[in-house]
Design a protein around this motif. Structure first.
Motif, PDB file in Angstrom:
ATOM      1  N   ARG A  72      46.565  55.842  36.821  1.00  0.00           N
ATOM      2  CA  ARG A  72      45.628  54.571  36.790  1.00  0.00           C
ATOM      3  C   ARG A  72      45.628  53.753  35.572  1.00  0.00           C
ATOM      4  NH1 ARG A  72      44.098  50.215  38.907  1.00  0.00           N
ATOM      5  NH2 ARG A  72      41.912  49.576  38.608  1.00  0.00           N
ATOM      6  N   LEU A  73      45.404  54.427  34.371  1.00  0.00           N
ATOM      7  CA  LEU A  73      45.360  53.935  33.199  1.00  0.00           C
ATOM      8  C   LEU A  73      46.484  53.247  32.770  1.00  0.00           C
ATOM      9  CD1 LEU A  73      42.981  56.519  31.247  1.00  0.00           C
ATOM     10  CD2 LEU A  73      42.481  54.484  32.339  1.00  0.00           C
ATOM     11  N   GLU A  86      48.824  52.062  34.803  1.00  0.00           N
ATOM     12  CA  GLU A  86      48.635  50.703  35.544  1.00  0.00           C
ATOM     13  C   GLU A  86      48.001  49.687  34.595  1.00  0.00           C
ATOM     14  OE1 GLU A  86      47.273  49.339  39.688  1.00  0.00           O
ATOM     15  OE2 GLU A  86      47.843  51.117  39.746  1.00  0.00           O
ATOM     16  N   ARG A  87      46.881  50.074  34.542  1.00  0.00           N
ATOM     17  CA  ARG A  87      45.799  49.026  33.837  1.00  0.00           C
ATOM     18  C   ARG A  87      46.537  48.558  32.581  1.00  0.00           C
ATOM     19  NH1 ARG A  87      40.271  51.634  33.394  1.00  0.00           N
ATOM     20  NH2 ARG A  87      40.039  49.777  31.872  1.00  0.00           N
ATOM     21  N   ASP A 132      37.490  56.256  36.272  1.00  0.00           N
ATOM     22  CA  ASP A 132      37.713  54.988  35.877  1.00  0.00           C
ATOM     23  C   ASP A 132      36.494  54.198  36.022  1.00  0.00           C
ATOM     24  OD1 ASP A 132      39.482  53.078  34.756  1.00  0.00           O
ATOM     25  OD2 ASP A 132      40.825  53.011  36.524  1.00  0.00           O
ATOM     26  N   MET A 181      45.780  50.072  44.499  1.00  0.00           N
ATOM     27  CA  MET A 181      45.352  51.426  44.352  1.00  0.00           C
ATOM     28  C   MET A 181      43.932  51.429  43.812  1.00  0.00           C
ATOM     29  SD  MET A 181      47.103  53.958  41.195  1.00  0.00           S
ATOM     30  CE  MET A 181      48.521  54.060  41.875  1.00  0.00           C
ATOM     31  N   SER A 182      43.186  52.450  44.594  1.00  0.00           N
ATOM     32  CA  SER A 182      41.830  52.721  44.349  1.00  0.00           C
ATOM     33  C   SER A 182      41.409  53.348  43.091  1.00  0.00           C
ATOM     34  CB  SER A 182      41.116  53.670  45.367  1.00  0.00           C
ATOM     35  OG  SER A 182      41.733  54.639  45.361  1.00  0.00           O
ATOM     36  N   ALA A 183      40.508  53.090  42.447  1.00  0.00           N
ATOM     37  CA  ALA A 183      40.230  53.563  41.076  1.00  0.00           C
ATOM     38  C   ALA A 183      40.095  55.124  41.054  1.00  0.00           C
ATOM     39  CB  ALA A 183      38.952  52.880  40.233  1.00  0.00           C
ATOM     40  N   HIS A 184      40.374  55.861  40.120  1.00  0.00           N
ATOM     41  CA  HIS A 184      39.787  57.167  39.826  1.00  0.00           C
ATOM     42  C   HIS A 184      38.668  57.389  39.826  1.00  0.00           C
ATOM     43  CE1 HIS A 184      39.695  61.036  37.505  1.00  0.00           C
ATOM     44  NE2 HIS A 184      40.596  61.387  38.233  1.00  0.00           N
ATOM     45  N   ALA A 201      42.054  50.319  28.646  1.00  0.00           N
ATOM     46  CA  ALA A 201      42.702  51.502  29.318  1.00  0.00           C
ATOM     47  C   ALA A 201      43.835  51.946  28.173  1.00  0.00           C
ATOM     48  CB  ALA A 201      43.621  50.972  30.222  1.00  0.00           C
ATOM     49  N   PRO A 253      46.302  61.797  38.316  1.00  0.00           N
ATOM     50  CA  PRO A 253      46.044  60.440  38.850  1.00  0.00           C
ATOM     51  C   PRO A 253      45.284  59.593  38.176  1.00  0.00           C
ATOM     52  CG  PRO A 253      45.273  62.608  39.862  1.00  0.00           C
ATOM     53  CD  PRO A 253      45.967  63.136  38.748  1.00  0.00           C
ATOM     54  N   LEU A 254      44.435  60.134  37.201  1.00  0.00           N
ATOM     55  CA  LEU A 254      43.767  58.936  36.130  1.00  0.00           C
ATOM     56  C   LEU A 254      44.882  58.754  35.190  1.00  0.00           C
ATOM     57  CD1 LEU A 254      41.241  57.976  35.024  1.00  0.00           C
ATOM     58  CD2 LEU A 254      40.772  59.780  33.809  1.00  0.00           C
TER      59      LEU A 254
END
Length: 405
Positions: A36-37, A39-40, A7, A1-4, A48, A32-33
């Motif tokens: 992503r956080l 996931e991290r 991010d 997944m690409s970073a926001h 994160a 979306p952010l």
């Protein structure tokens, strides 16, 4: 997944309060952010977790936010928000902070808006323990605000700050610890041109004695009479704040409030000739006052968010005039601001204030952690960003000047 887009590419770099708050303030889709956080964070990324905690706190999910923050701090105690200025030579600002919500610490990320500055947040707890060695920095700032929860942290830190290896602002933790409601009024008692209403601490049994008539207002506050202002100790932003007009009101208040300890103060009518109440948030930087907002309301319990500033153009016009004429206001209250600076002995602090009918500065609260920002919509508040730029520039100039010493 690409970073926001928000991010950071660097794995140890935090997004920070300002960028996350702007998303929330402007109604940007945060999902979306957030995804992503998460996931991290599931991969063990403490940075994160800290950004997730900030997002939750900004979205009023306080309990969840504090729980996630605690997980982050269990993993690490130092977080870095890089300079937003590409290719510069950033000032390294170390913020000494503690766990808590948005009101626990000086909002340095807001105050550093636009600055070529790296913000390094070092979180400490009631042990007062500091890392050895300290993170590299050019200047440090004790950012922990006064609260019941923060008192043990401030008192544990106080002896550890005396021999700080770099310039340290707001360096005396005990001076910040003294900014309780009763402590601040004691510090400011008798100051020229200034009124800081007395505050008494009462436990629940004493409040019940007031309700029963066994105690009179003057028994707990010399010279006081009804009405009185009550609030639970440790509350903020008007939570549990009520004007009590008689003993019967105390009984009703206790029936609704489960707290065990309360502050009690005399009610001071600070309404103007038009019966409206005006409350200012002012920060004082090295003794010089700067206005951050002014709310106008028919209600005595004024908060900027309940003062019809968004809905009432006349209120905004008056705030804009107050900003434009603030130098005259500051000159009129010069003795009061001088007393505040001298008696509190801090490089930076904020006050919530009004004016009494006889023209004195009425100080409701003093703290180093009051929220100040420039995120109000510019179409409705075109005068806000220029004024807040003055605040930020003055604060940043202080940091650069003191770092150079």
């Amino acid at each position: 997944m690409s970073a926001h887009p928000l991010d950071p590419a660097a794995p140890d770099a935090s997004i920070g309060l300002t960028a996350l708050a702007r998303m929330a303030f402007e109604g940007v889709d945060q999902q979306p952010l957030f995804a992503r956080l998460i996931e991290r964070a599931e991969g063990g990324d403490a940075v994160a977790l800290m950004d997730l905690a900030t997002m939750l706190l900004l979205n009023s999910q306080t309990e969840n936010g504090l729980n996630v923050q605690a997980q982050a701090l269990a993993a690490q105690r130092i977080y870095r928000r890089p300079s937003p200025v590409a290719g510069g030579s950033p000032l390294r600002v170390l913020a000494i902070m503690t766990a808590g919500d948005m009101m626990a610490n000086t909002p340095l990320d807001f105050l550093l808006a636009g600055a070529d500055a790296e913000l390094i947040s070092l979180y400490v707890d009631a042990s007062g323990a500091l890392p050895d060695p300290l993170p590299g920095h050019d200047i440090a700032f004790l950012a922990i605000g006064e609260s019941e929860a923060n008192q043990p942290v401030l008192r544990a830190l106080a002896p550890r700050l005396a021999a700080w290896p770099k310039p340290l602002l707001n360096a005396d933790a005990l001076k910040i610890a003294s900014l309780t409601r009763d402590g601040a009024c004691a510090l400011l008692e008798g100051a020229e041109g200034l009124v800081a209403p007395a505050a008494a601490r009462l436990d629940r049994s004493q409040m019940q004695a007031l309700a029963d008539g066994a105690l009179a207002p003057a028994d707990v506050l010399p010279g006081a009479a009804w009405p009185l202002i009550a609030r639970p100790i440790g509350s903020h932003a008007g939570t549990g704040l009520l004007k009590l007009d008689a003993a019967t009101a105390v009984a009703a208040y206790l029936a609704e409030q489960p707290a065990e300890r309360f502050y009690l103060s005399p009610f001071i009518d600070y309404s103007g000739p038009d019966s409206l109440f005006r409350k200012h948030r002012i920060v004082v930087i090295e003794g010089r006052p700067f206005v951050c907002h002014m709310a106008v309301s028919p209600r005595w319990m004024v908060h900027y968010l309940n003062a019809d500033m968004l809905e009432n153009a006349r209120n905004r016009e008056e705030e804009a005039r107050f900003f434009a004429e603030f130098d005259a206001f500051a000159a009129r209250h010069a003795a009061a601001f001088q007393a505040l600076h001298q008696r509190l002995g801090l490089d930076y602090f904020g006050i919530d204030s009004g004016e009494t009918a006889d023209g004195r500065l009425l100080v409701f609260e003093v703290d180093v952690a009051m929220i100040v920002h420039d995120m109000d919509p510019p179409d409705l508040f075109p005068y806000k960003k220029p004024q807040m730029r003055k605040v930020f520039d003055a604060f940043q100039a202080m940091l650069k000047r003191r770092a150079a010493v």
